[in-house]
Every structure is written in C-alpha cells, then in structure tokens.
Write a protein that holds these residues in place. Sequence first.
Motif, PDB file in Angstrom:
ATOM      1  N   ASN A 132      45.403 100.958  85.761  1.00  0.00           N
ATOM      2  CA  ASN A 132      46.010  99.712  85.200  1.00  0.00           C
ATOM      3  C   ASN A 132      47.557 100.030  85.613  1.00  0.00           C
ATOM      4  OD1 ASN A 132      43.644  99.419  83.637  1.00  0.00           O
ATOM      5  ND2 ASN A 132      44.738  99.890  81.702  1.00  0.00           N
ATOM      6  N   TRP A 139      44.847  91.257  84.227  1.00  0.00           N
ATOM      7  CA  TRP A 139      45.037  91.133  82.751  1.00  0.00           C
ATOM      8  C   TRP A 139      45.692  89.865  82.683  1.00  0.00           C
ATOM      9  CZ3 TRP A 139      42.511  93.815  79.370  1.00  0.00           C
ATOM     10  CH2 TRP A 139      42.883  93.637  77.697  1.00  0.00           C
ATOM     11  N   PHE A 156      45.941  85.844  74.396  1.00  0.00           N
ATOM     12  CA  PHE A 156      45.051  86.175  73.221  1.00  0.00           C
ATOM     13  C   PHE A 156      46.260  86.420  72.381  1.00  0.00           C
ATOM     14  CE2 PHE A 156      45.784  90.847  73.844  1.00  0.00           C
ATOM     15  CZ  PHE A 156      46.178  90.880  75.087  1.00  0.00           C
ATOM     16  N   TYR A 178      51.433  97.774  86.089  1.00  0.00           N
ATOM     17  CA  TYR A 178      52.115  96.514  85.659  1.00  0.00           C
ATOM     18  C   TYR A 178      53.262  96.440  86.691  1.00  0.00           C
ATOM     19  CZ  TYR A 178      48.836  95.069  82.220  1.00  0.00           C
ATOM     20  OH  TYR A 178      47.940  94.702  81.563  1.00  0.00           O
ATOM     21  N   ASP A 215      46.887  96.290  71.268  1.00  0.00           N
ATOM     22  CA  ASP A 215      47.491  95.101  71.510  1.00  0.00           C
ATOM     23  C   ASP A 215      46.376  94.068  71.497  1.00  0.00           C
ATOM     24  OD1 ASP A 215      49.327  93.506  72.477  1.00  0.00           O
ATOM     25  OD2 ASP A 215      49.009  93.866  74.547  1.00  0.00           O
ATOM     26  N   ASN A 244      49.824  87.465  73.177  1.00  0.00           N
ATOM     27  CA  ASN A 244      50.025  88.130  74.634  1.00  0.00           C
ATOM     28  C   ASN A 244      49.747  87.058  75.597  1.00  0.00           C
ATOM     29  OD1 ASN A 244      49.483  89.467  77.082  1.00  0.00           O
ATOM     30  ND2 ASN A 244      49.145  91.198  76.040  1.00  0.00           N
ATOM     31  N   ARG A 271      53.416  91.124  69.551  1.00  0.00           N
ATOM     32  CA  ARG A 271      54.074  89.909  70.549  1.00  0.00           C
ATOM     33  C   ARG A 271      54.752  89.036  69.635  1.00  0.00           C
ATOM     34  NH1 ARG A 271      53.858  92.976  75.005  1.00  0.00           N
ATOM     35  NH2 ARG A 271      51.876  93.919  75.060  1.00  0.00           N
ATOM     36  N   LYS A 312      49.698  86.871  78.835  1.00  0.00           N
ATOM     37  CA  LYS A 312      49.336  87.345  80.260  1.00  0.00           C
ATOM     38  C   LYS A 312      48.322  86.571  80.909  1.00  0.00           C
ATOM     39  CE  LYS A 312      51.878  91.903  79.969  1.00  0.00           C
ATOM     40  NZ  LYS A 312      51.657  91.882  78.688  1.00  0.00           N
ATOM     41  N   TYR A 325      56.190  95.477  83.708  1.00  0.00           N
ATOM     42  CA  TYR A 325      56.698  96.752  82.948  1.00  0.00           C
ATOM     43  C   TYR A 325      57.749  97.566  83.677  1.00  0.00           C
ATOM     44  CZ  TYR A 325      53.466  95.333  78.901  1.00  0.00           C
ATOM     45  OH  TYR A 325      53.169  94.640  78.016  1.00  0.00           O
ATOM     46  N   ASN A 351      40.649 103.798  77.589  1.00  0.00           N
ATOM     47  CA  ASN A 351      41.811 102.859  78.113  1.00  0.00           C
ATOM     48  C   ASN A 351      43.056 103.454  78.093  1.00  0.00           C
ATOM     49  OD1 ASN A 351      42.543 100.176  79.403  1.00  0.00           O
ATOM     50  ND2 ASN A 351      43.946 100.408  77.458  1.00  0.00           N
ATOM     51  N   GLU A 352      43.838 103.954  79.098  1.00  0.00           N
ATOM     52  CA  GLU A 352      45.283 104.138  79.083  1.00  0.00           C
ATOM     53  C   GLU A 352      45.397 105.562  78.085  1.00  0.00           C
ATOM     54  OE1 GLU A 352      47.827 101.053  78.617  1.00  0.00           O
ATOM     55  OE2 GLU A 352      47.266 100.187  80.673  1.00  0.00           O
ATOM     56  N   TYR A 385      41.305 103.868  72.741  1.00  0.00           N
ATOM     57  CA  TYR A 385      42.602 103.264  73.238  1.00  0.00           C
ATOM     58  C   TYR A 385      43.764 103.829  73.020  1.00  0.00           C
ATOM     59  CZ  TYR A 385      45.421  98.952  73.992  1.00  0.00           C
ATOM     60  OH  TYR A 385      46.171  97.874  74.245  1.00  0.00           O
ATOM     61  N   TRP A 386      44.527 104.031  74.105  1.00  0.00           N
ATOM     62  CA  TRP A 386      45.929 104.949  73.883  1.00  0.00           C
ATOM     63  C   TRP A 386      45.909 106.185  72.996  1.00  0.00           C
ATOM     64  CZ3 TRP A 386      49.448  99.840  72.405  1.00  0.00           C
ATOM     65  CH2 TRP A 386      49.365  99.113  73.445  1.00  0.00           C
TER      66      TRP A 386
HETATM   67  C1  GCB Z   1      47.649  97.544  79.072  1.00  0.00           C
HETATM   68  C2  GCB Z   1      46.581  97.428  77.924  1.00  0.00           C
HETATM   69  C3  GCB Z   1      46.318  96.168  77.400  1.00  0.00           C
HETATM   70  C4  GCB Z   1      47.555  95.247  77.151  1.00  0.00           C
HETATM   71  C5  GCB Z   1      48.328  95.216  78.238  1.00  0.00           C
HETATM   72  C6  GCB Z   1      49.595  94.584  78.107  1.00  0.00           C
HETATM   73  O1  GCB Z   1      48.051  98.136  79.764  1.00  0.00           O
HETATM   74  O2  GCB Z   1      45.454  98.202  78.416  1.00  0.00           O
HETATM   75  O3  GCB Z   1      45.497  96.425  76.205  1.00  0.00           O
HETATM   76  O4  GCB Z   1      47.385  94.047  76.293  1.00  0.00           O
HETATM   77  O5  GCB Z   1      48.546  96.318  78.840  1.00  0.00           O
HETATM   78  O6  GCB Z   1      49.564  93.112  78.088  1.00  0.00           O
HETATM   79  O7  GCB Z   1      50.649  95.068  77.863  1.00  0.00           O
END
Ligand code: GCB
Length: 609
Positions: A487, A562, A567, A489, A198, A582, A572, A584, A493, A429-430, A391-392
């Motif tokens: 992490n 976040w 960015f 949300y 992302d 993004n 997106r 956020k 989410y 990460n995640e 990542y992921w």
């Molecule tokens: C996450 C990720 C981050 C994303 C964010 C999002 O969990 O670690 O890289 O940008 O969510 O905005 O969905």
Amino acid sequence: MKKNQLPFLVFTLITLSFFIALEPALAQLDNEFSFQLQNIERRETQTLDGLWSTIVDPLENGFYNHRWLPKDDGYFQNKKMKHPSDLIEYDFDTDEQLMVPGDWNTQAEKLYYYEGTMWYKTEFDFNQQDNQEHYLHFGAINYEAKIYVNGTKVGEHVGGYTSFSLKVTDELIQGTNVLILKVDNKRRRDGVPTINTDWWNYGGITRSVHLVSTPKKHIYDYFIQLDAEKKDHITGWIFVKNSTKGDQINLEIPELDLVKKIDIGEDGKGSFSFKAKPEKWSPNNPKTYQVILKNGSEIIEDHIGFRTIETKGSKILLNGEAIFLKGISIHEEAPFKTGRVTSVEEVRILLQWAKELGCNYVRLAHYPHSETMVREAEKMGLMVWSEIPVYWTVLYENPDTYQNANNQLREMIARDKNRAAVVLWSIANETPIGDARLKFLSQLAAQARSMDQTRLITAALDTQTKRDGVNLIDDPLGEYVDVIGVNSYCGWYGGTPSSCKNLRWDSEYDKPVIFSEFGGGALQGLHGEENERWTEEYQSTVYRNNIEMLKNIEFLAGTSPWILMDFRSHRRHLRRIQSDFNRKGLISEQGVKKESFYIMQEYYNSIEY
Ligand code: GCB
C-alpha cells in the motif's frame, strides 16, 4: 566440550525453553472446528429476513442488573405483562422495527453514529419433522452476538463479517418460536478489527438469517478443488454429521461423466483424489461445473470451478500461465443508498463497474464480504483477494486477540474454499513491524496453509525502507507470504503527484508484488488546478504519475488501487468535501464516475495478459 562453552550452552537452553514456554499461547493450528454448514442456498431453508422488532440498549440494561451482573430474566426472556400491576420496562412489540439484513446506522437518523447494544426479535412458525436436524445460519452480525431461542441461549459469536451456524434442533418447539439476539458493535481495543479503522462501524444483522433443515445424517461441509500438486486430480473431502461406519456419499460431476463413491470414516470425514480433466476456470472463461453430492435423499448441488494458482519468481501463474492482476479495491458498501450491501443487485452494480474498469480481479477489503459477492465475482470472471480485518494496530501480544483473528480466518476459508475465483487469502492490512506482530501473522499464514493448499497467502504492507532514493520492500513478513501486497500513497500522503513517476522500487524478495493500494481523494464534480487537492484534476494527476511509476516495477504482478467507490468513514470530517466519506473512490457513492476511472481503465486496457 570446552569449559568456557558451558555458560553459553546453559544460556542458550534457558533462552530456548523460555520461547518454547511462550509458544503454546499462539501456536496451535486449530483445524478441528474449521467446518461450516456449506452452501445454504441449496438446502431446505426458511428465510428469517424481514422486519424485526428492536430495542436500543446503550447501557445493556436488558442483560446486566444494576450491580453489572448478568440477569436471569434479561430481554431474551421476552416477558409480557400478565397483570396491570406488573413491572416490565420493555416491550419488543411496541418498539421500533429494523430491516434484516441491514445495518442499523442507515435505517434511522438517530442511529447514524450509534455503537452499542441493540436487541433484535423475530418470530417464526416451525413444523417439526422426525429425523431432522435444524440450524440457524447467520451470514454476518457486527460485531458480537448472543443468540436465544425461546428464552434459551443457543450460542454466541464474535466477528462482524463471517458466517456461522448454530444447531437448534432441541430448542425449537412446534408452532411459534421466538428468536432474540443481543447484538453489540462497540469497538474494542482487543477486537479484530481494533478501535480505529478507516471504515464505518455499521452495526446490526447485516446479512441474511436462515433456518436450515437437514436430514439427521447430513452432509455438513465439503472441499472440492483442483489439486495444487497433482494438477490432473480433483482432490478434497466431505464431512458428514451423525454418520455411521461404512457410510458412503455419491459425488457426481455430470459434465465430466464422473460418479464417485466416497467412503466416510469414523470421524465423519471422507477424503478423495481422482483424475479429471476439467476445463479451467479463468477470467476469460469463468467455467464452473455442476457438482452433486448425494446422501440418500439429501442432494446438494453446487457449481464449482477448477484452476491452479501459484507463483514463479515474481510472477503469478493462473493455470500455469503468467497473469497480471488488474484489480480494484472494494468496500462492501452499497451504491446510491450507501450503508451495507444487502442485495444481489447492489453486488452486481459494484462488480459490473469493476468489469467496466477492465478488471480481472477484485480486492475485497478489509474483511470477508458476503458469499453472494464472492459467488457473483466468480460468475463474472473476477479473481478475488479475500481478507480478514487484522488491520493496523490490533493487540498482537494478546492471545485472545490472536484466537479471535484465527477464528475469523478459519471462518473465512471454511465458507469460500470451494470458490475458484478466490486466489488470495490476505491475513492483514498495514500492520506495524515488530516481533509480536510477526509471530501473530506468521502463525495465521501457517493456519491458512494448513487448511488450504490451493490458494496463495498475502498481506498488504505499508512499510518500506528508503535506500539510496529507492523504496525497498523489506518487511520481514515478506518471508511468510506468497504474494506481497504494497500500500503506497505517493502524491497523497507523501510527495507531490508529479514526484511519483520517478519513484523507484526494489524488493528483498523474489516474489510477486501487488500494489494493493494507491490513489488519492477527489470530490466528484469538483474541478480546478492539478495541484488543488480534492479536485478531480488532482486525483487524475496522482493516478497518471503512479501508473508511470508502476510501469517501471519489474516484479509487479498486479494492482488494486484504493478504491472503487467513495465510502463512509468516521475519520473523514472535512465538511463540504468529505462529510463522513473517504473520497478516494473512482466513482462517487451516487454512482458518478470521476476522471480517474477512465485513466485507470486506459491503463488496464493497455495490459495484455
Ligand atoms: C490505507 C488503508 C485504507 C484507507 C486508506 C486511506 O492505507 O489500508 O483502509 O482507507 O489507506 O484512504 O487512507
């Protein structure tokens, strides 16, 4: 042994040998090549930054022939027509130019989405001196680079965010030299990161390039920190290249009246540990000491801070005292212009915003940021979480992917190991729960620990189990890290914003937890109802309720929502709202603060330690 135990024993032995046989693929700790040419800024350098000639080459025609075999006379030969009848189908000197450092995507409209090969060429004058060694130093190139000096390949590198050096003493010539790079940012399933992220896959030579000259015998690397165990000792090592038996290096810390002679062993390394009582580095007192290393006429000066960082139950202790990490996540994207950060001014704007928010810590996501970012954070009293782009869903079963991640981890640690501000190495990460992933990541944790005992290991996790309405932190990776990143949300989410304040958390581990991410999106300037997505009001409600939730978590040791600034992201697509961003951020990419910035600021100002 009873008769019926035999089959069981045989079964156990077979199973064990199977795992032992599997082990070597991932198990090595690779410390032998973990040195980095340290502290480029304080050496004799020639900058190679500026405008470089480039050729966009999506079909890699400059490298492969029509049978897809590597060419001997690829573009790295920089061929020129000698006769009017010559056929040479490229010419760096009539093609377009790009700025180095810089991503290519934001330098030309036609390159906005470009992913593939770009050739770069520059020329520089060089005056050979006797008894010197020369290196090309690259701050970062995304993602894969092949490097040629005067037509000869001098090295290659994989990984878009770490620095590396190549010795070029034998390839340089007196006078004008030609440096050509093939840079390829194609996303790869087996890469680190993998295909889907992302954030924007900015291609190019994104950080500075230097030609570094040293004496033949030179200090290549050093590690100087306060000892994690013997806290009244400064401990470390110096690594000298081309050393001879009996060599000594002078280590001075004038403000502490310290002058030490360090004996260098046959392997070029000299270890030391001596008593010292420096004032400690902390966010309130970001004190660093001038440290001077002398090897004959070679003098290297650094500024190094001394502190301890450890955990006790669910607390993080900085210099022996509990500290709450008031942070913010940051991508290395430049304010106002967007694109990769390329100047110290841009770094300072980002970090100054973090200070204004009330931070004492920054999570530099999701890859190692520039050395400038880390050094500036240190000066400003910001603790740093530094991360590799595991990542992921990288390919956890793939040994090459592991080696790649391991290499990026070693390069990250090697570069920043002298920065007291860095308190956390993040290995992922995640990442999705599974055996291969656990093995992959636990070995990365072991690798990091073997190189550096003066920092904590962490990872941002996104998997929890719901038990009796409580979110339980029970990811098995929790066992292997010192600090657990979560992490989550809520309100974005999943769940409505107002549901978040009643969300409860529990943990299987008696370890500190940092909420490494939470938040929601808003288009700066868009206003409406609290339940209207993308409005600043919606985002504020997410923040308010998450903050209430956080206040109920006893084992919480920090937060880094976040994210600081909107960015660019390929994921997106919503026109008018996202348009490839993004949203956020607490601040728009044009530097305008959203309401949530002030909500977070108020929360941080209310926390005492
Ligand atoms: C996450 C990720 C981050 C994303 C964010 C999002 O969990 O670690 O890289 O940008 O969510 O905005 O969905």
